[in-house]
Design a protein around this motif. Structure first.
Motif, PDB file in Angstrom:
ATOM      1  N   HIS A 469       0.893  -1.153   0.014  1.00  0.00           N
ATOM      2  CA  HIS A 469      -0.050  -0.063  -0.010  1.00  0.00           C
ATOM      3  C   HIS A 469       0.886   1.235   0.112  1.00  0.00           C
ATOM      4  CE1 HIS A 469      -3.315   2.676   0.781  1.00  0.00           C
ATOM      5  NE2 HIS A 469      -2.648   3.332   1.696  1.00  0.00           N
ATOM      6  N   GLU A 470       0.353   2.303  -0.631  1.00  0.00           N
ATOM      7  CA  GLU A 470       1.044   3.598  -0.737  1.00  0.00           C
ATOM      8  C   GLU A 470       0.117   4.669  -0.628  1.00  0.00           C
ATOM      9  OE1 GLU A 470       4.850   4.376  -2.599  1.00  0.00           O
ATOM     10  OE2 GLU A 470       4.082   6.071  -3.584  1.00  0.00           O
ATOM     11  N   SER A 471       0.109   5.571   0.140  1.00  0.00           N
ATOM     12  CA  SER A 471      -0.883   6.772   0.215  1.00  0.00           C
ATOM     13  C   SER A 471      -0.086   7.973   0.100  1.00  0.00           C
ATOM     14  CB  SER A 471      -1.481   6.780   1.529  1.00  0.00           C
ATOM     15  OG  SER A 471      -2.367   5.964   1.756  1.00  0.00           O
ATOM     16  N   ASN A 472      -0.512   9.109  -0.693  1.00  0.00           N
ATOM     17  CA  ASN A 472       0.057  10.282  -0.772  1.00  0.00           C
ATOM     18  C   ASN A 472      -1.081  11.258  -0.255  1.00  0.00           C
ATOM     19  OD1 ASN A 472       2.624  10.430  -2.434  1.00  0.00           O
ATOM     20  ND2 ASN A 472       1.382   8.939  -3.485  1.00  0.00           N
ATOM     21  N   ILE A 473      -0.677  11.841   0.759  1.00  0.00           N
ATOM     22  CA  ILE A 473      -1.748  12.930   1.534  1.00  0.00           C
ATOM     23  C   ILE A 473      -1.422  14.410   1.354  1.00  0.00           C
ATOM     24  CG2 ILE A 473      -3.012  13.190   3.808  1.00  0.00           C
ATOM     25  CD1 ILE A 473      -2.036  10.498   4.535  1.00  0.00           C
ATOM     26  N   LEU A 481       2.520  14.271   2.035  1.00  0.00           N
ATOM     27  CA  LEU A 481       3.052  13.220   2.961  1.00  0.00           C
ATOM     28  C   LEU A 481       2.857  12.062   2.116  1.00  0.00           C
ATOM     29  CD1 LEU A 481       4.428  12.109   5.528  1.00  0.00           C
ATOM     30  CD2 LEU A 481       2.029  11.874   6.497  1.00  0.00           C
ATOM     31  N   THR A 482       4.094  11.081   2.037  1.00  0.00           N
ATOM     32  CA  THR A 482       4.101   9.759   1.201  1.00  0.00           C
ATOM     33  C   THR A 482       4.293   8.898   2.115  1.00  0.00           C
ATOM     34  OG1 THR A 482       4.487  10.931  -0.953  1.00  0.00           O
ATOM     35  CG2 THR A 482       5.044   8.588  -0.826  1.00  0.00           C
ATOM     36  N   LEU A 483       3.367   7.797   2.247  1.00  0.00           N
ATOM     37  CA  LEU A 483       3.654   6.624   3.167  1.00  0.00           C
ATOM     38  C   LEU A 483       3.450   5.532   2.405  1.00  0.00           C
ATOM     39  CD1 LEU A 483       1.641   7.876   6.254  1.00  0.00           C
ATOM     40  CD2 LEU A 483       4.106   7.942   6.084  1.00  0.00           C
ATOM     41  N   GLY A 484       4.345   4.364   2.656  1.00  0.00           N
ATOM     42  CA  GLY A 484       4.203   3.099   1.914  1.00  0.00           C
ATOM     43  C   GLY A 484       4.851   2.022   2.597  1.00  0.00           C
ATOM     44  N   SER A 528      13.298 -19.421   3.309  1.00  0.00           N
ATOM     45  CA  SER A 528      12.384 -18.503   3.101  1.00  0.00           C
ATOM     46  C   SER A 528      12.660 -17.059   3.829  1.00  0.00           C
ATOM     47  CB  SER A 528      10.869 -19.020   3.987  1.00  0.00           C
ATOM     48  OG  SER A 528      10.482 -20.032   3.036  1.00  0.00           O
ATOM     49  N   TYR A 529      12.349 -16.249   3.217  1.00  0.00           N
ATOM     50  CA  TYR A 529      12.682 -14.778   3.838  1.00  0.00           C
ATOM     51  C   TYR A 529      11.415 -13.920   3.862  1.00  0.00           C
ATOM     52  CZ  TYR A 529      17.216 -16.397   2.121  1.00  0.00           C
ATOM     53  OH  TYR A 529      18.256 -17.156   1.812  1.00  0.00           O
ATOM     54  N   THR A 530      10.996 -13.268   5.115  1.00  0.00           N
ATOM     55  CA  THR A 530      10.111 -12.269   4.938  1.00  0.00           C
ATOM     56  C   THR A 530      10.643 -11.002   5.381  1.00  0.00           C
ATOM     57  OG1 THR A 530       8.799 -14.050   6.077  1.00  0.00           O
ATOM     58  CG2 THR A 530       8.059 -11.715   6.407  1.00  0.00           C
ATOM     59  N   GLN A 531      10.142  -9.821   4.844  1.00  0.00           N
ATOM     60  CA  GLN A 531      10.370  -8.477   4.937  1.00  0.00           C
ATOM     61  C   GLN A 531       9.460  -7.633   4.934  1.00  0.00           C
ATOM     62  OE1 GLN A 531      13.878  -7.106   4.730  1.00  0.00           O
ATOM     63  NE2 GLN A 531      14.812  -8.716   5.043  1.00  0.00           N
ATOM     64  N   LEU A 532       9.790  -6.403   5.532  1.00  0.00           N
ATOM     65  CA  LEU A 532       8.561  -5.600   5.652  1.00  0.00           C
ATOM     66  C   LEU A 532       9.617  -4.232   4.918  1.00  0.00           C
ATOM     67  CD1 LEU A 532       6.971  -5.221   9.235  1.00  0.00           C
ATOM     68  CD2 LEU A 532       5.885  -5.822   6.841  1.00  0.00           C
ATOM     69  N   LEU A 533       9.179  -3.761   3.757  1.00  0.00           N
ATOM     70  CA  LEU A 533       9.738  -2.656   3.022  1.00  0.00           C
ATOM     71  C   LEU A 533       8.924  -1.458   3.271  1.00  0.00           C
ATOM     72  CD1 LEU A 533      10.485  -4.696  -0.128  1.00  0.00           C
ATOM     73  CD2 LEU A 533      12.118  -4.166   1.927  1.00  0.00           C
ATOM     74  N   PRO A 534       9.347  -0.506   4.018  1.00  0.00           N
ATOM     75  CA  PRO A 534       8.421   0.817   4.252  1.00  0.00           C
ATOM     76  C   PRO A 534       9.121   1.950   3.461  1.00  0.00           C
ATOM     77  CG  PRO A 534      10.194   0.452   6.218  1.00  0.00           C
ATOM     78  CD  PRO A 534      10.228  -0.770   5.282  1.00  0.00           C
ATOM     79  N   LYS A 535       8.386   3.027   3.440  1.00  0.00           N
ATOM     80  CA  LYS A 535       8.837   4.017   2.575  1.00  0.00           C
ATOM     81  C   LYS A 535       7.941   5.359   3.099  1.00  0.00           C
ATOM     82  CE  LYS A 535       8.271   6.177  -2.033  1.00  0.00           C
ATOM     83  NZ  LYS A 535       7.560   5.885  -3.369  1.00  0.00           N
ATOM     84  N   ILE A 536       8.883   6.424   3.392  1.00  0.00           N
ATOM     85  CA  ILE A 536       8.353   7.533   3.999  1.00  0.00           C
ATOM     86  C   ILE A 536       8.898   8.833   3.372  1.00  0.00           C
ATOM     87  CG2 ILE A 536       7.953   9.049   6.289  1.00  0.00           C
ATOM     88  CD1 ILE A 536       8.337   6.720   7.923  1.00  0.00           C
ATOM     89  N   GLY A 537       7.914   9.820   2.922  1.00  0.00           N
ATOM     90  CA  GLY A 537       8.492  10.709   2.071  1.00  0.00           C
ATOM     91  C   GLY A 537       7.559  12.080   2.532  1.00  0.00           C
ATOM     92  N   LEU A 538       8.145  13.163   2.577  1.00  0.00           N
ATOM     93  CA  LEU A 538       7.543  14.482   2.460  1.00  0.00           C
ATOM     94  C   LEU A 538       8.010  15.459   1.635  1.00  0.00           C
ATOM     95  CD1 LEU A 538       5.813  16.290   4.681  1.00  0.00           C
ATOM     96  CD2 LEU A 538       7.757  16.945   5.624  1.00  0.00           C
TER      97      LEU A 538
END
Length: 824
Positions: A469-473, A481-484, A528-538
């Motif tokens: 999911h990615e949001s641009n607010i 604000l970009t949150l992914g 097996s590999y599990t990852q969380l890939l975050p993204k924060i932009g302003l």
């Protein structure tokens, strides 16, 4: 005429939206749908299921190339295009197979790529498919920095998106003919037709050939001889305004000589094995002198179906693809005239992918008047790839001959000592006993020959699932604000059936026998590999359409895996350790559970993870006639995956992990128009400082956590294969129907090894073109590397045949040609 209509419609839309929004927003968020990319020179229409705003409005460092720019630069593949993209390198390593890409100090020659490639919204699953022939394209996007939140694994360094011409928007027939030095020839034909408002299709094909420039000392053919051909279809059906089906199918075939690595001497050297006087360093790269003509063949087919359904507020997209690749690589792995090592690697890959995306959609009059302040995209992705590799390593006389001689000499010496003892026991003196024994052994005619090979079949299926999911607010009038976030699961597996054998045939003139020494391993392992890939932009947007500045934090990731290239070295080492056992009869090396665990530790490598910290700006200067883009970044990398020559043997490249490294630098692009749009120009520059922070190496050359004795570390050294500076410039002057243009690009310094002992200095090459537009026919005279600059695109050190030898791939020399483009 079409451009005028587009701008009139945009202007009318702006009159409506100005009632609800400030004038500043006309060129930014509310009117910017990703299907309309408004740049200095053209409007390019593409389908983009995940992003709603054009790239220069996003917190990302990127470059966009339209069809006109691609034609002016005369680029025919991604490797040529990379020369004009800051901080993005895809050097020519000698074949279409080696699709190595490096961005911001991250990349590798084998296994998992650091940069993803999407072709008409289809993710190419095999790195071996990245380097293909460009033709009939609309646009190419290059995004730098981790793109994991929307695009997932193996986009840690960045992403390339390639778009074909859309028959809904472009009709007619295109014919492109080209000839050039090196007996270069190129033919491309495409037809675009729209029989109704709801249906459109295109059909295209190409052939490209090159006799080549690089000689091989042992063959009449050029070492870079290439022939390739292909075809593609596209069918678009839009039964109504909401629903659209877009099907593509693309096939390409290549058959080429390759890997033209010639020997050179970056250090003082002994000209022969028995020389006592060192010769001074000589960096002149000789013509290749291989035992066989290295080559590569590839059949590649990709097909996909995009289904889109949109309302005024939402766009749903489904993308399904099937991909097939079947190739064959032949390589003289010692690169020398003597027959030492040969590799015959055949790959067969099948892959399927499925992606669903639901994103916001600002369409319709209501959305134009009252635009949403929240833009979002949510999706699911799944893929499965079957990859079967058959990769036998064959040992020639240069290796088996000395082994046979050594065994024969050992047999003779054993017989000699036994006879001397018996003769002395019969009363002979030591001298007489030795002479008699030597005569008897010589008369027996003791001989020994050896035959060695390491055949192996390796199945390495991979499975991936992700939810993202990615949001641009929009926060007020100026802030966004970009949150992914992406939840990613990978499973990698290896099933191997590998055999190393040594057949030793020997004896005397009266009797001979053959003994077989074998080492056979067969097992299956998975991880097996599990990852969380975050993204924060302003992002902060300036008033009056001046542009924006942004700050970004994002995580990148490359999956771990298995090195089946290690098996030839592992098994051959076992054979050498058990040669004496085979002298008593057939012998098969046994393997315990502990042995298989040790093999697993040897062949496995870890995932690579990185954190990217970035600030940048996209500015529109001088009334929008000039665009300036700048990004400053710092990346922390853990378990960096590196491609090195196999320790102790140099039988091939393997993947290892360095402990920690970092990369920092800047990327800048300045482009614009002047003189009433008669002058197009652009300048790009990037500085990359990529260094190891923790990287221990062992006596054998491998890295921690292997248990060999540590020989030192490479802490503080530069990451190899990454140029510290990349630079390009281009200018085109339009005088009526005549266009004249020039361009240049440069790279360097590039270290070729982790120890930073030898490197390619900074180099620059120049190109030019002159075009005349006759209306339906455009004639272009072009040239590349007009300075005939000598430089290496790749270099490697090999100790496969004893001592250390250095080899390099020379760049293509000066080349000129003539293109004729016809449209009707």
């Amino acid at each position: 005429m079409n451009k005028k209509i587009v701008f009139v419609l945009l202007a009318l839309g702006g009159q409506l939206s100005v009632m609800a929004t400030p004038l500043r927003n006309l060129d930014t968020e509310e009117l910017s749908d990703s299907s309309k990319v408004i740049d200095l020179d053209e409007v390019v229409v593409v389908s983009q299921p995940k992003e709603q705003v054009r790239l220069r409005l996003q917190p990302v460092s990127s470059n966009v190339f339209g069809s006109e720019q691609l034609q002016q630069l005369h680029v025919h593949d991604l490797s040529q295009l990379s020369q004009y993209v800051p901080s993005f390198v895809m050097p020519s390593y000698g074949s279409r197979l080696t699709s190595s890409m490096y961005v911001r100090g991250i990349g590798s020659r084998i296994n998992n790529p650091a940069v993803g490639v999407y072709y008409d919204n289809i993710p190419l699953m095999s790195k071996s498919a990245f380097n293909n022939h460009f033709y009939m394209l609309d646009r190419v996007d290059v995004l730098r920095g981790p793109q994991g939140s929307l695009y997932g694994q193996n986009t840690e360094g960045g992403l390339v998106r390639i778009y074909s011409k859309n028959p809904m928007n472009y009709q007619g027939t295109d014919i492109r003919l080209g000839i050039g030095t090196g007996l270069y020839s190129n033919v491309e034909v495409a037809h675009y037709h729209r029989p109704s408002e709801k249906l459109a299709f295109s059909v295209a094909g190409f052939y490209s050939g090159l006799k080549g420039f690089i000689n091989n000392q042992n063959f009449d053919q050029k070492n870079d001889l290439t022939n390739e051909a292909g075809g593609k279809l596209r069918l678009i059906w839009q039964p109504n305004k909401q629903l659209k089906f877009d099907w593509t199918a693309d096939y390409q075939y290549v058959n080429q000589n390759g890997f033209g690595y010639g020997e050179f001497h970056p250090f003082a050297y002994l000209p022969t094995l028995y020389s006592s006087t060192f010769m001074p360093a000589d960096e002149t790269v000789q013509d290749p002198a291989t035992t066989i003509m290295n080559g590569y063949k590839r059949n590649m087919f990709t097909t996909g179906l995009n289904i889109g359904y949109e309302t005024e507020s939402l766009l749903f997209t489904s993308t399904t693809s099937y991909q097939y690749l079947n190739d064959l690589m032949l390589m003289d792995q010692d690169y020398m005239t003597g027959d030492y090592l040969q590799l015959r690697q055949a790959q067969k890959m099948n892959a399927i992918t499925q992606e669903f995306v639901l994103r916001s959609n600002n369409k319709g009059l209501i959305r134009q008047i009252f635009p949403s302040r929240w833009q979002h995209a949510t999706g699911l992705f799944a893929s499965y790839q079957w990859l079967n590799t058959n990769a036998p390593v064959l040992f020639g006389d240069g290796i088996t001959g000395p082994i046979g001689n050594a065994i024969a000499n050992a047999m003779k010496n054993s017989m000699l000592q036994g006879m001397i003892g018996r003769f002395m026991g019969q009363g002979m003196s030591a001298e007489a006993a030795r002479a008699a024994a030597q005569a008897a052994v010589d008369k027996m005619g003791v001989t020994m020959t050896a035959e060695m090979a390491v055949p192996g079949e390796y199945k390495t299926p991979t499975w991936n699932f992700a939810a993202f999911h990615e949001s641009n607010i929009l926060l007020g009038d100026n802030w966004k604000l970009t949150l992914g976030l992406r939840f990613n699961i990978d499973k990698v597996k290896i099933e191997y059936d590998a055999l190393a054998y040594m057949n030793m045939t020997g004896g005397t003139a009266n009797a001979t026998a053959t003994y077989h020494l074998t080492s056979h391993v067969q097992d299956s392992r998975s991880k097996s590999y599990t990852q969380l890939l975050p993204k924060i932009g302003l992002t902060y947007t300036f008033d009056d359409s001046i542009g924006n500045i942004y700050a970004l934090v994002s995580k990148g990731y490359r999956a771990g895996g298995y090195n089946f290239q290690m098996f030839s070295g592992v098994l051959q080492t076992e054979l050498n350790a058990h040669q004496q056992d085979a002298m008593r009869g057939d012998y098969d090396v046994e393997h315990t559970a502990a042995d298989y665990d040790a093999i697993n530790e040897t062949i496995a490598y870890k995932p690579e993870e990185s954190w990217n910290y970035e600030i940048g700006t996209h500015l529109n200067l001088f009334g929008g006639s000039t665009h300036f883009d700048l990004a400053l970044y710092y990346m922390q990398i853990r378990n960096q995956q590196l491609s090195i020559m196999e320790p102790n043997s140099n039988y091939g490249r393997i993947m290892v992990n360095a402990g920690k490294s970092h990369s920092c630098g800047l990327e800048a692009t300045l482009r614009g128009k002047a003189a009433d749009n008669a002058l197009d120009w652009a300048v790009t520059y990037a500085y990359t400082n990529a260094k190891f922070d923790e990287y221990q190496h062992t006596v054998g050359g491998s890295t921690s956590p292997n248990t060999d004795t540590f020989a030192g570390d490479y802490d503080g050294n530069y990451v190899p294969f990454v140029p510290q500076h990349t630079l390009s410039a281009m200018v085109d002057w339009h005088i009526g129907k005549f266009t004249i243009g020039a361009n240049m690009n440069g790279q360097g310094k590039i270290w070729w090894d982790e120890a930073n002992t030898y490197a390619q200095k900074f180099y620059a090459v120049a190109g030019a073109h002159a075009d005349y537009d006759f209306g339906p026919v455009l004639v272009s005279l072009w040239g590349r590397n007009l300075t005939n600059t000598h430089y290496n695109t790749f270099a490697v050190a090999s100790s496969a045949v004893g001592g250390t030898h250095y080899f390099a791939q020379r760049a293509t020399p000066i080349q000129v040609g003539l293109d004729v483009n016809i449209h009707f």
